[in-house]
Scaffold this motif. Structure first.
Motif, mmCIF file in Angstrom:
data_model
loop_
_atom_site.group_PDB
_atom_site.id
_atom_site.type_symbol
_atom_site.label_atom_id
_atom_site.label_comp_id
_atom_site.label_asym_id
_atom_site.label_seq_id
_atom_site.Cartn_x
_atom_site.Cartn_y
_atom_site.Cartn_z
ATOM 1 N N ARG A 12 1.457 25.140 -5.962
ATOM 2 C CA ARG A 12 1.075 25.013 -4.558
ATOM 3 C C ARG A 12 -0.435 24.920 -4.469
ATOM 4 N N GLY A 13 -0.919 24.192 -3.480
ATOM 5 C CA GLY A 13 -2.345 24.143 -3.219
ATOM 6 C C GLY A 13 -3.039 22.953 -3.858
ATOM 7 N N LEU A 14 -4.352 23.046 -3.917
ATOM 8 C CA LEU A 14 -5.172 21.932 -4.388
ATOM 9 C C LEU A 14 -6.033 22.338 -5.574
ATOM 10 N N SER A 15 -5.487 23.160 -6.457
ATOM 11 C CA SER A 15 -6.186 23.467 -7.697
ATOM 12 C C SER A 15 -6.180 22.238 -8.600
ATOM 13 N N ARG A 16 -7.101 22.201 -9.556
ATOM 14 C CA ARG A 16 -7.093 21.097 -10.534
ATOM 15 C C ARG A 16 -5.750 21.040 -11.257
ATOM 16 N N LYS A 17 -5.221 22.173 -11.637
ATOM 17 C CA LYS A 17 -3.964 22.194 -12.368
ATOM 18 C C LYS A 17 -2.832 21.546 -11.561
ATOM 19 N N HIS A 18 -2.722 21.925 -10.285
ATOM 20 C CA HIS A 18 -1.640 21.394 -9.471
ATOM 21 C C HIS A 18 -1.824 19.912 -9.168
ATOM 22 N N ILE A 19 -3.043 19.499 -8.882
ATOM 23 C CA ILE A 19 -3.300 18.083 -8.590
ATOM 24 C C ILE A 19 -2.971 17.216 -9.789
ATOM 25 N N MET A 20 -3.420 17.613 -10.973
ATOM 26 C CA MET A 20 -3.195 16.789 -12.169
ATOM 27 C C MET A 20 -1.717 16.690 -12.521
ATOM 28 N N ALA A 61 -4.510 14.919 0.350
ATOM 29 C CA ALA A 61 -4.365 16.369 0.345
ATOM 30 C C ALA A 61 -3.546 16.744 1.574
ATOM 31 N N HIS A 62 -2.335 17.230 1.364
ATOM 32 C CA HIS A 62 -1.380 17.421 2.454
ATOM 33 C C HIS A 62 -1.836 18.472 3.464
ATOM 34 N N ARG A 63 -2.619 19.415 3.042
ATOM 35 C CA ARG A 63 -3.260 20.399 3.909
ATOM 36 C C ARG A 63 -4.555 20.841 3.236
ATOM 37 N N PHE A 64 -5.393 21.560 3.968
ATOM 38 C CA PHE A 64 -6.601 22.139 3.378
ATOM 39 C C PHE A 64 -6.203 23.400 2.623
ATOM 40 N N ASP A 65 -6.792 23.602 1.460
ATOM 41 C CA ASP A 65 -6.466 24.775 0.640
ATOM 42 C C ASP A 65 -7.589 25.796 0.759
ATOM 43 N N GLU A 117 0.876 -1.162 0.000
ATOM 44 C CA GLU A 117 0.000 0.000 0.000
ATOM 45 C C GLU A 117 0.922 1.222 0.000
ATOM 46 N N ILE A 118 0.921 1.959 -1.098
ATOM 47 C CA ILE A 118 1.808 3.114 -1.250
ATOM 48 C C ILE A 118 0.970 4.384 -1.218
ATOM 49 N N PHE A 119 1.350 5.293 -0.318
ATOM 50 C CA PHE A 119 0.622 6.544 -0.129
ATOM 51 C C PHE A 119 1.531 7.719 -0.481
ATOM 52 N N THR A 120 0.960 8.761 -1.084
ATOM 53 C CA THR A 120 1.697 10.013 -1.233
ATOM 54 C C THR A 120 0.724 11.173 -1.089
ATOM 55 N N LYS A 121 1.250 12.395 -1.217
ATOM 56 C CA LYS A 121 0.450 13.578 -0.909
ATOM 57 C C LYS A 121 0.721 14.699 -1.911
ATOM 58 N N VAL A 122 -0.206 15.663 -1.918
ATOM 59 C CA VAL A 122 -0.101 16.841 -2.777
ATOM 60 C C VAL A 122 -0.548 18.063 -1.997
ATOM 61 N N TYR A 123 0.140 19.157 -2.160
ATOM 62 C CA TYR A 123 -0.256 20.490 -1.677
ATOM 63 C C TYR A 123 0.906 21.459 -1.823
ATOM 64 N N TRP A 124 2.028 21.179 -1.113
ATOM 65 C CA TRP A 124 3.149 22.104 -1.084
ATOM 66 C C TRP A 124 3.871 22.145 -2.427
ATOM 67 N N PRO A 125 4.601 23.202 -2.705
ATOM 68 C CA PRO A 125 5.423 23.221 -3.920
ATOM 69 C C PRO A 125 6.395 22.047 -3.904
#
Length: 342
Positions: free
Chosen positions: A101-109, A129-133, A76-84
């Motif tokens: 940075r953040g949780l925009s569609r552009k950054h997530i994709m 999601a590494h933090r709430f945006d 089970e491999i986990f990772t995160k998105v939010y910070w630069p």
């Protein structure tokens, strides 16, 4: 090894998971990182947690190489998105842009594709999601996560350090979008219990588990930091790259003196202080897994012995008495972008 369901999903994770926040690509060389991952696998750990931002993307890459050749279905491999998350180091010249940075569609994709490439896998089991945006509509974020799941790039969605009201809002959208939001990843330890008042009750109601980080309070709960004495050379408290800013909140003589009172309790239970700390967080039924890190394989073998340990009520009461009013319980202290800086 003990295995627990993540939220109300069918996914089971190892009660002890291996994380590489401040080790891989930064604190230890790659050979040592690989040895720690092998030790984790040998000890029965199947769950591995990382993030694109760790060590400026290097941590994901190191973990990907360390797990290469393992049966993917057994992990089970986990990772995160939010910070630069752009390459960093003396030879790197990339500067984060305004959409890095953040949780925009552009950054997530963009971020999920980068993570999969570095991890050398077609999918992650949990994308968090590494933090709430606070600068992006939650509907946009959850819609992007839905597309990540429906494209097969992630199986489940999680968050990290989200407040109770944020979890409720995200869960409602996840149900509408038919995606499994199954976890939150907060800091949690004997000394840091800010999730107990609001986040845990909300999570139990919603069917969300906690995957907790820093169960040993950055090493403070091992007892190696002594009141009135300088930190040991090379320890986390002396290294700015190793989370010294996080550990500083626990480094007062008052806290360190109280922690020393835990040693006879651990001895009586037949545990090391690190094992007692990890076992303590696992007593919370809403905790699915405790993330441990390591710079040496023997640390992994020591920590993993906490899996399946049952602490008696009397011992739990003695721990509370030893730490007294030094325990942080204020939900407002959640590691939110509202009260911390990147």
């Amino acid at each position: 090894m003990e295995f627990r369901h993540l939220g109300r999903s069918g996914l089971q994770v190892s009660a002890i998971s291996y994380g590489n926040w401040i080790t891989h690509g930064s604190q230890v060389e790659e050979d040592a990182a690989g040895a720690c991952v092998r030790a984790a696998l040998d000890a029965g750990i199947t769950t591995f947690d990382t993030a694109d931002v760790y060590a400026g993307t290097r941590a994901e890459a190191v973990l990907g190489r360390a797990l290469k050749g393992q049966r993917r279905e057994g992990l089970e491999i986990f990772t995160k998105v939010y910070w630069p998350a752009v390459p960093s180091g003396p030879d790197d010249t990339v500067t984060p842009g305004h959409n890095d940075r953040g949780l925009s569609r552009k950054h997530i994709m963009a971020s999920i594709d980068g993570s999969l490439r570095r991890l050398q896998t077609d999918y992650v089991d949990l994308y968090q999601a590494h933090r709430f945006d606070y600068g992006t509509p939650l509907e946009e974020t959850m819609s992007a996560f839905a597309d990540v799941v429906h494209s097969g790039k992630a199986h489940y969605i999680g968050v990290s350090e989200w407040r109770a009201e944020e979890l409720r809002a995200a869960h409602a959208l996840a149900r509408e979008l038919r995606i499994p939001l199954v976890s939150n990843q907060p800091q949690y330890s004997m000394l840091w219990r800010v999730i107990e008042t609001e986040v845990v009750p909300a999570s139990e109601e919603l069917g969300i588990s906690q995957i907790v980080w820093s169960p040993i309070a950055q090493g403070v709960l091992t007892g190696k930091y002594l009141p009135g004495q300088p930190p040991p050379a090379g320890s986390r408290a002396t290294d700015e790259k190793s989370g010294a800013n996080f550990i500083s909140r626990f480094m007062s003589d008052e806290v360190l003196t109280a922690v020393q009172k835990l040693k006879p309790l651990a001895d009586e239970a037949g545990l090391t202080m690190a094992q007692l700390a990890v076992a303590w967080v696992l007593q919370n039924p809403n905790v699915a897994s405790a993330i441990v890190g390591a710079t040496r394989p023997e640390q992994v073998h020591d920590n993993v012995k906490a899996a399946g340990v049952k602490l008696e009520e009397g011992l739990l009461k003695q721990i509370d008495e030893a730490l007294g009013g030094l325990v942080e319980r204020d939900p407002a202290k959640t590691e939110s972008p509202r009260n911390i800086r990147a």
